[in-house]
Design an enzyme around this catalytic site. Structure first.
Site, PDB file in Angstrom:
ATOM      1  N   THR A  24      -2.377 -27.766  16.875  1.00 49.14           N
ATOM      2  CA  THR A  24      -0.922 -27.975  16.675  1.00 49.14           C
ATOM      3  C   THR A  24       0.003 -28.070  17.740  1.00 49.14           C
ATOM      4  O   THR A  24       0.892 -29.014  17.921  1.00 49.14           O
ATOM      5  CB  THR A  24      -0.617 -26.776  15.553  1.00 49.14           C
ATOM      6  OG1 THR A  24      -1.460 -26.938  14.311  1.00 49.14           O
ATOM      7  CG2 THR A  24       0.980 -27.064  14.885  1.00 49.14           C
ATOM      8  N   ASN A  42     -10.150 -33.993   7.626  1.00 48.59           N
ATOM      9  CA  ASN A  42     -10.609 -32.576   7.304  1.00 48.59           C
ATOM     10  C   ASN A  42     -10.925 -32.450   5.910  1.00 48.59           C
ATOM     11  O   ASN A  42     -11.601 -31.640   5.403  1.00 48.59           O
ATOM     12  CB  ASN A  42      -9.437 -31.514   7.821  1.00 48.59           C
ATOM     13  CG  ASN A  42      -7.858 -31.584   7.411  1.00 48.59           C
ATOM     14  OD1 ASN A  42      -7.448 -33.074   7.776  1.00 48.59           O
ATOM     15  ND2 ASN A  42      -7.491 -30.826   6.778  1.00 48.59           N
ATOM     16  N   GLN A  63     -11.618 -32.507  14.007  1.00 52.17           N
ATOM     17  CA  GLN A  63     -12.754 -32.270  13.126  1.00 52.17           C
ATOM     18  C   GLN A  63     -14.281 -33.051  13.753  1.00 52.17           C
ATOM     19  O   GLN A  63     -15.172 -32.931  13.250  1.00 52.17           O
ATOM     20  CB  GLN A  63     -12.678 -32.916  11.815  1.00 52.17           C
ATOM     21  CG  GLN A  63     -11.521 -32.211  10.943  1.00 52.17           C
ATOM     22  CD  GLN A  63     -11.970 -30.889  10.505  1.00 52.17           C
ATOM     23  OE1 GLN A  63     -13.342 -30.522  10.553  1.00 52.17           O
ATOM     24  NE2 GLN A  63     -11.048 -29.715  10.111  1.00 52.17           N
ATOM     25  N   SER A 104      -9.216 -28.281  18.610  1.00 53.73           N
ATOM     26  CA  SER A 104      -8.904 -27.066  18.362  1.00 53.73           C
ATOM     27  C   SER A 104     -10.217 -26.070  18.370  1.00 53.73           C
ATOM     28  O   SER A 104     -11.344 -26.464  17.760  1.00 53.73           O
ATOM     29  CB  SER A 104      -8.517 -26.867  17.062  1.00 53.73           C
ATOM     30  OG  SER A 104      -7.675 -25.598  16.590  1.00 53.73           O
ATOM     31  N   THR A 143       0.923 -17.711  31.135  1.00 57.91           N
ATOM     32  CA  THR A 143      -0.370 -17.315  31.496  1.00 57.91           C
ATOM     33  C   THR A 143      -1.542 -17.444  30.592  1.00 57.91           C
ATOM     34  O   THR A 143      -1.245 -17.488  29.344  1.00 57.91           O
ATOM     35  CB  THR A 143      -0.522 -15.623  31.539  1.00 57.91           C
ATOM     36  OG1 THR A 143       0.552 -15.266  32.627  1.00 57.91           O
ATOM     37  CG2 THR A 143      -1.989 -15.162  32.199  1.00 57.91           C
ATOM     38  N   CYS A 201      -5.012 -25.427   4.022  1.00 51.59           N
ATOM     39  CA  CYS A 201      -5.322 -24.682   5.433  1.00 51.59           C
ATOM     40  C   CYS A 201      -4.474 -23.888   5.941  1.00 51.59           C
ATOM     41  O   CYS A 201      -4.807 -22.658   6.400  1.00 51.59           O
ATOM     42  CB  CYS A 201      -5.492 -26.148   6.358  1.00 51.59           C
ATOM     43  SG  CYS A 201      -5.729 -25.795   8.026  1.00 51.59           S
TER      44      CYS A 201
HETATM   45  N1  PLP Z   1      -5.919 -31.523  12.861  1.00 48.98           N
HETATM   46  C1  PLP Z   1      -6.901 -31.385  12.138  1.00 48.98           C
HETATM   47  C2  PLP Z   1      -7.682 -32.907  11.598  1.00 48.98           C
HETATM   48  C3  PLP Z   1      -7.151 -30.387  11.478  1.00 48.98           C
HETATM   49  O1  PLP Z   1      -8.289 -30.214  10.758  1.00 48.98           O
HETATM   50  C4  PLP Z   1      -6.461 -29.178  11.817  1.00 48.98           C
HETATM   51  C5  PLP Z   1      -6.647 -27.856  11.282  1.00 48.98           C
HETATM   52  O2  PLP Z   1      -6.921 -27.932  10.009  1.00 48.98           O
HETATM   53  C6  PLP Z   1      -5.312 -29.222  12.839  1.00 48.98           C
HETATM   54  C7  PLP Z   1      -5.234 -30.798  13.224  1.00 48.98           C
HETATM   55  C8  PLP Z   1      -4.576 -28.266  13.293  1.00 48.98           C
HETATM   56  O3  PLP Z   1      -5.487 -27.226  13.940  1.00 48.98           O
HETATM   57  P1  PLP Z   1      -4.815 -25.662  14.393  1.00 48.98           P
HETATM   58  O4  PLP Z   1      -4.389 -25.326  12.884  1.00 48.98           O
HETATM   59  O5  PLP Z   1      -6.099 -25.016  14.969  1.00 48.98           O
HETATM   60  O6  PLP Z   1      -3.830 -25.999  15.259  1.00 48.98           O
END
Ligand code: PLP
Length: 403
Positions: free
Chosen positions: A73, A166, A194, A214, A254, A341
């Protein structure tokens, strides 16, 4: 899975890999600040740099082109809201490059909301429709690129492209689409979240200028991620998080040494089992065969196109996901629905909506997502719960109509 539960929600988050756990604990016991020049600092720096090499190798990139963030994100926000230098250099004299941004409605909320927050001038946000299977077609992309050129003839369009969805697991033909964007002088940003552990990942083969990851989606800890640039000349225009110049001036603060070390270990662990996707395909196919047997009228989303090997998104007429999720949970099975999510709530999926799925599929979509350590026993448990739910529904005389 612990406490006799079946964890079938790896796309939401993968369980922490033992190697990542070990790396996190070791890093927590390493007292130095990676920016300090004394031995303790150098030890912490060594952990960060080792992880950078692992993440670069996972993405087929160079360590110097990896910037650690707090997750995907933040990465999406940094790219969209701080700008990309490469774009700037294509607009001599511009203090702040304003590029049109192209993205499909199936992108993750992290991307869609980051575009919203970028404060683009009107007309600079360009949507691209997807097919009923959730794919961006070449024709649709070419139309979006033409629109971008009409809106801002001098600026390179930035194309946000998801490697795999996702919710549905549908895999985009990224390299083909990226070639069209490049021909139009644009920049390709790939949400590869993903991908790791589920499919090959190589920033050059994808034709991406930038991708992001991520850690917790592939066995690392939550709250850490990375931006990977394809080349040295592609960088954020400025640090999205201003601070002490860490991460080559690209991300202040940091470093989260423990998280980064965990991400590095998880990346290494993923690369150690290249056969994992094949094993998951077998389990997934067996699961889907059994699902078809249980409910002949099941709709498996994206069944006809390339999908992640670990994901089944399905709906059964007359089985609302909101109720099913609770029933699965009570039966010790963790699955997901829609894009719940981050919200913790069951809400209608914007992805299925963008695909033009009928209401009953949107309301009934259940996502089962597995990982390299999932056993058929866990999937059996999911199927047994589903069988019970369907029997209960029949007994209470609920209609199975697809209204
Ligand atoms: N993009 C995709 C395709 C995801 O599945 C996710 C999390 O579900 C994200 C971005 C965002 O990841 P995070 O919440 O770890 O920042």
């Amino acid at each position: 899975m612990g406490a006799g539960r079946a964890y079938l929600d790896w796309n939401a988050t993968a369980p922490l890999h033992p190697a990542a756990r070990e790396a996190v604990l070791h890093a927590l016991d390493t007292p130095g600040n990676p920016s300090s020049i004394h031995a303790e600092g150098r030890a912490a720096r060594a952990l960060v740099e080792a992880a950078r090499r692992e993440v670069a190798a996972l993405a087929g990139g160079e360590p110097a082109n990896v910037v650690f963030t707090s997750g995907a994100t933040e990465a999406a926000n940094a790219i969209l809201r701080a700008g990309i230098q490469m774009a700037c250099s294509l607009i001599p004299g511009a203090a702040v490059p304003v590029c049109p941004v192209i993205a499909a409605g199936i992108e993750h909320a992290a991307v869609l909301q980051a575009i919203d927050a970028a404060g683009l001038p009107s007309g600079y946000r360009i949507g691209v429709p997807v097919t009923a299977e959730g794919l961006v077609s070449a024709a649709a992309l070419l139309a979006a690129l033409a629109e971008a050129r009409a809106v801002a003839p001098a600026q390179p369009p930035i194309m946000l492209l998801q490697l795999a969805n996702n919710e549905t697991g549908v895999v985009q033909p990224v390299s083909e689409l990226a070639a069209l964007v490049r021909e139009a002088g644009g920049i390709v940003v790939v949400d590869a979240v993903q991908g790791p552990g589920r499919m090959d990942l190589d920033i050059s083969a994808l034709g991406a200028d930038v991708l992001f990851l991520s850690a917790h989606k592939f066995g690392g800890p939550k709250g850490v991620g990375a931006i990977v640039f394809a080349r040295g000349e592609v960088r954020l225009q400025r640090a999205f998080i201003a601070g002490g110049g860490q991460e080559s001036g690209q991300r202040g603060g940091t470093e989260n040494v423990a998280g980064i070390a965990g991400m590095g270990a998880a990346a290494r662990a993923v690369r150690a089992v290249p056969e994992a996707p094949q094993r998951m395909i077998q389990l997934r196919d067996e699961f889907e065969n059994r699902l078809n047997h249980l409910a002949g009228d099941v709709e498996i989303v994206g069944k006809g196109v390339s999908r992640l090997p670990n994901t089944t998104c399905f709906a059964i007429p007359g089985l609302p996901a909101a109720q099913a999720l609770i029933a699965f949970d009570l039966d010790g099975v963790a699955v997901s629905s829609g894009s719940a999510c981050s919200s913790g709530k069951v809400k209608s999926s914007h992805v299925l909506e963008a695909m033009g799925m009928p209401g009953w599929v949107r309301d009934g979509a259940i996502r089962v997502s597995i990982g390299p350590t999932t056993g058929m026993d866990e999937l059996e448990r999911g199927l047994a719960s589903l069988e019970k739910q369907l029997a209960r529904r029949r007994a209470t005389g609920q209609s199975a109509s697809a209204a």
